[in-house]
Design a protein around this motif. Structure first.
Motif, short mmCIF file in Angstrom:
data_model
loop_
_atom_site.label_atom_id
_atom_site.label_comp_id
_atom_site.label_asym_id
_atom_site.label_seq_id
_atom_site.Cartn_x
_atom_site.Cartn_y
_atom_site.Cartn_z
N GLY A 1 44.30 65.66 66.64
CA GLY A 1 45.40 64.80 67.06
C GLY A 1 44.98 63.61 67.90
N LYS A 2 43.67 63.38 68.02
CA LYS A 2 43.22 62.24 68.82
C LYS A 2 43.26 60.96 67.98
CE LYS A 2 41.32 65.41 71.69
NZ LYS A 2 41.58 65.62 73.08
N THR A 3 43.28 59.86 68.67
CA THR A 3 43.23 58.57 68.01
C THR A 3 41.83 57.99 68.19
OG1 THR A 3 45.51 58.27 68.71
CG2 THR A 3 44.38 56.33 67.87
N VAL A 4 41.23 57.54 67.09
CA VAL A 4 39.86 57.03 67.17
C VAL A 4 39.80 55.63 66.60
CG1 VAL A 4 37.45 57.45 66.61
CG2 VAL A 4 39.01 59.39 66.88
N ILE A 5 39.29 54.69 67.41
CA ILE A 5 39.22 53.30 66.98
C ILE A 5 37.76 52.87 66.98
CG2 ILE A 5 39.86 50.94 67.60
CD1 ILE A 5 42.20 52.98 69.10
N VAL A 6 37.29 52.42 65.81
CA VAL A 6 35.86 52.19 65.63
C VAL A 6 35.60 50.77 65.13
CG1 VAL A 6 33.82 52.94 64.35
CG2 VAL A 6 35.53 54.62 65.04
N VAL A 7 34.75 50.04 65.82
CA VAL A 7 34.26 48.77 65.28
C VAL A 7 33.24 49.12 64.20
CG1 VAL A 7 32.91 46.71 65.75
CG2 VAL A 7 34.64 47.46 67.38
N HIS A 8 33.48 48.62 62.99
CA HIS A 8 32.69 49.09 61.86
C HIS A 8 32.19 47.91 61.04
CE1 HIS A 8 31.29 52.21 59.28
NE2 HIS A 8 31.93 51.72 58.23
N HIS A 9 30.96 48.06 60.53
CA HIS A 9 30.37 46.94 59.80
C HIS A 9 30.22 47.17 58.31
CE1 HIS A 9 29.37 43.25 61.65
NE2 HIS A 9 28.94 43.82 62.76
N ASP A 10 30.11 48.43 57.93
CA ASP A 10 29.81 48.73 56.54
C ASP A 10 31.11 48.86 55.75
OD1 ASP A 10 28.80 49.50 54.18
OD2 ASP A 10 28.15 51.49 54.83
N LEU A 11 31.47 47.79 55.04
CA LEU A 11 32.76 47.77 54.34
C LEU A 11 32.83 48.85 53.26
CD1 LEU A 11 33.16 43.93 54.05
CD2 LEU A 11 34.47 45.47 55.50
N GLN A 12 31.66 49.15 52.66
CA GLN A 12 31.64 50.13 51.57
C GLN A 12 32.20 51.49 51.99
OE1 GLN A 12 30.70 49.22 48.57
NE2 GLN A 12 29.82 47.24 49.12
N THR A 13 31.96 51.86 53.25
CA THR A 13 32.34 53.22 53.66
C THR A 13 33.73 53.28 54.28
OG1 THR A 13 31.17 52.81 55.74
CG2 THR A 13 29.98 54.03 54.03
N VAL A 14 34.39 52.14 54.42
CA VAL A 14 35.72 52.15 55.06
C VAL A 14 36.69 53.12 54.38
CG1 VAL A 14 37.78 50.77 55.56
CG2 VAL A 14 35.51 49.89 56.12
N PRO A 15 36.86 53.03 53.04
CA PRO A 15 37.84 53.93 52.41
C PRO A 15 37.46 55.40 52.54
CG PRO A 15 37.14 52.20 50.90
CD PRO A 15 36.21 52.15 52.06
N GLU A 16 36.15 55.67 52.61
CA GLU A 16 35.71 57.05 52.67
C GLU A 16 35.90 57.65 54.06
OE1 GLU A 16 31.45 59.33 52.30
OE2 GLU A 16 31.65 57.29 51.50
N TYR A 17 35.64 56.86 55.09
CA TYR A 17 35.63 57.36 56.46
C TYR A 17 36.99 57.25 57.16
CZ TYR A 17 30.48 57.29 56.41
OH TYR A 17 29.16 57.51 56.14
N VAL B 1 45.38 58.26 64.23
CA VAL B 1 44.66 57.62 63.12
C VAL B 1 43.18 57.52 63.44
CG1 VAL B 1 46.63 56.27 62.34
CG2 VAL B 1 45.03 55.28 64.01
N LEU B 2 42.41 57.38 62.37
CA LEU B 2 40.98 57.07 62.50
C LEU B 2 40.85 55.66 61.94
CD1 LEU B 2 38.09 57.79 63.02
CD2 LEU B 2 38.09 59.29 61.05
#
Lengths: 375, 256
Positions: B200-216, B44-45
């Motif tokens: 196939g890698k798993t990527v875990i990101v601390v993210h601040h911009d809620l607007q881009t969550v569904p896109e990214y 997952v991303l």
């Protein structure tokens, strides 16, 4: 005494040779290790350690009754290490910041050390005199065995540096990341700190408790100005340190009664001052020159850019325009226009100007350059 | 139903990349993370979102062993992290290091190889080649010999990303990789993250911009000291969870 005579004396006179060698080696090893202290932003640590070493010297004398420098310095080493670990403990276990912890340990240990020194001086023992040389250092008391000791520690330090270079570098740059790679960061940290303590203790006899931290910081601060590579910085710091030692000894030996330690520190300070001003990339002088030049270029580029935009709208770039058009923009002065003419970017005929080929090309590149920088 | 949950765990255990049980972290008695249970599926991303002070960075740091939790355990592919270091790469916050450090971009990226090298051994040609490839991937090859202080914020972030790429890990933890970067860099970074997921890698990101969550991202964890929710973005990224996490009424238009 002229220079040639002095150099001859360095090789023939036992005392002068011992002191010169000793201060040179000391300068080199403290310069090397100082680079790490400076880059870790632990500049004050050296000051705290050297002051913390004082009670160790006094206690070692009280216990053994000897003034053998190796035994006294062993005491200094132990109390210096205790001070260092207390500083860490305070930072870790309380809310106090590191400068508070450093200041606290520095003054407490130094105060305790001074107290012990006065107690010793009041003892009815003829042997007590001379311990205060560790306060400001007395290079003249260096003997050959001291120099061998310094050489040994410096050699050991070099081997450890070469072996663990990669580990030291990554810990200095990014400690958390180093931990995630599986390195025992505590171990690397203790290794660096122990060597810093060792180097400081070695210098106490020569430079003294009070001035020792300058030996650690000054060569490193000067070296940082000249390079952007860690390896070169460590090497330069060692060189600056060694030169400060040699020059300082020379000055104090040729000018009667000048104490060696302070002279060495002042020479190191001159290296710092010189580097701060004259370093090509970071020095104040060239920074100011670059700043002025940039400001002048910017004015020029602004005018050129306006002209470029106007010229772009015509098929023929040499199409002449009236100078009045430029009045609509603020980026034009008589001075800049004349300079552009001098650089052959613009041709002036009466009140009409036109871009030359070179001017057009330069202006195009100007835009490309800006695009690249935005990236 | 213990039987069923046990069964479920058995079926799922093959593709759980990170499993966190009862994780509690505190600085000076005040809990920063409270009793976190979290399963991150492989491939997952995932975005970790939450307000300032919610413990997002702390969560990553305790998974990576930088911080010591008071309680709880973390396993990477079913084994403790200590045994799985080679599977994990970390991109710290850009502001966590001194960029005036005397070193070059290439040198920083090379640091990504230090873990596999181990103690004392120096990086050689093989490591240099890997570092150059990673620089190429993030579009920073022309800057390889630049002193790192002379790079822009976005370029510095890319260097950090390249350093993690060199590790060739299975799981990537990134602490605010989009902070302070311009739009071009943001797109470049997200493309690399999507490539990682494709591989196939798993990527875990601390993210601040809620607007881009569904896109990214395709997976999201809401965090505010406690875990609020975790799951696929399309199922749980809604106003309800945002309000629970941020404590005020949130309205985010979610593009399907």
């Amino acid at each position: 005494m002229d220079l040639q005579e002095y150099i001859q004396l360095v090789f023939t006179d036992y005392t002068l040779r011992t002191i010169t060698l000793g201060t040179a080696i000391l300068g080199a090893v403290t310069g090397m290790l100082g680079s790490f202290a400076v880059l870790r932003k632990q500049s004050l640590l050296g000051d705290a350690i050297s002051h913390a070493a004082l009670p160790g010297i006094a206690v070692a004398f009280l216990i053994t009754g000897t003034k053998d420098s190796n035994i006294l310095l062993l005491g200094a080493l132990i109390s210096g290490l205790i001070g260092t670990f207390w500083i860490r403990g305070i930072i870790k276990k309380t809310h106090l910041k590191s400068d508070t912890a450093l200041g606290l340990i520095l003054s407490l240990f130094f105060g305790f050390g001074m107290l012990l020194l006065t107690l010793i001086q009041k003892q009815p023992n003829a042997n007590q005199a001379g311990l205060d040389k560790y306060l400001f250092g007395q290079a003249a008391t260096l003997v050959e065995s001291d120099v061998w000791m310094m050489t040994l520690v410096t050699g050991l330090c070099l081997i450890v540096l070469l072996l663990f270079w990669k580990e030291f570098k990554i810990l200095l740059f990014d400690a958390d990341y180093t931990k995630t790679l599986g390195f025992n960061t505590k171990l690397i940290d203790i290794l660096i700190t122990s060597f810093i303590v060792l180097a400081i203790v070695l210098g106490l006899q020569t430079v003294g408790v009070v001035l020792m931290s300058a030996m650690l910081l000054a060569p490193a601060a000067a070296a940082r100005q000249w390079t952007n590579s860690l390896g070169v910085m460590v090497l330069l710091a060692a060189l600056f340190g060694a030169f400060s030692g040699v020059l300082g000894t020379a000055i104090s030996a040729s000018q009667n009664n000048l104490s060696t330690g302070p002279v060495i520190v002042i020479i190191a300070g001159v290296f710092v001052l010189f580097s701060f001003i004259f370093s090509p990339s970071r020095g104040l002088l060239f920074k100011q020159i670059r700043f002025i030049k940039n400001r002048r270029d910017l004015k020029l580029h602004k005018t050129l850019a306006f002209m470029f935009r106007i010229a772009e709208t015509h098929e023929n770039i040499a199409h002449p325009h009236s100078i009045k058009i430029l009045n609509n923009f603020q980026g034009f002065t008589k001075g800049t226009l004349q300079q552009l003419v001098r650089k052959n970017y613009v041709k002036l005929e009466g009140s009409m100007w036109s871009l030359t080929d070179t001017g057009f090309k330069t202006a195009t590149n100007l835009y490309n350059q800006q695009n690249k920088d935005d990236d | 139903m213990p039987f069923l949950s046990g069964l479920k765990q058995n079926i799922m255990s093959n593709n759980i990349a990170v499993q966190i049980d009862d994780l509690t972290v505190a600085y000076n008695y005040k809990p920063v993370l409270w009793d976190i249970d979290l399963e991150i599926p492989e491939g997952v991303l995932m975005a970790i979102v939450g307000p300032n002070g919610a413990g997002k960075s702390t969560l990553i740091k305790s998974i990576l062993g930088i911080l010591k939790p008071i309680a709880g355990s973390v396993s990477i592919y079913g084994k403790p992290y200590d045994k799985q270091r080679s599977q994990v790469a970390y991109v710290p916050q850009k502001g966590s290091v001194d960029w005036d450090f005397p070193t070059t971009a290439l040198d920083v990226v090379m640091m990504g190889t230090y873990g596999s090298l181990g103690w004392i051994k120096r990086p050689g040609q093989k490591e240099k080649k890997a570092a150059l490839e990673a620089l190429e991937k993030v579009g920073m090859l022309p800057f390889k010999n630049r002193q790192i202080s002379q790079l822009s914020g976005g370029q510095q972030q890319r260097i950090f990303l390249a350093r993690a790429l060199v590790q060739n890990a299975s799981i990537y933890f990134m602490d605010e990789p989009f902070q302070g970067v311009d739009a071009t860099t943001e797109i470049a970074i997200i493309n690399i993250l999507k490539e990682l997921r494709k591989a196939g890698k798993t990527v875990i990101v601390v993210h601040h911009d809620l607007q881009t969550v569904p896109e990214y991202f395709d997976w999201v964890t809401f965090l505010n000291v406690k875990k609020i929710a975790t799951g696929p973005v399309k199922d749980i990224f809604n106003d309800d969870n945002l309000t629970k996490t941020y404590g005020i009424n949130y309205k985010v238009s979610i593009q399907e």
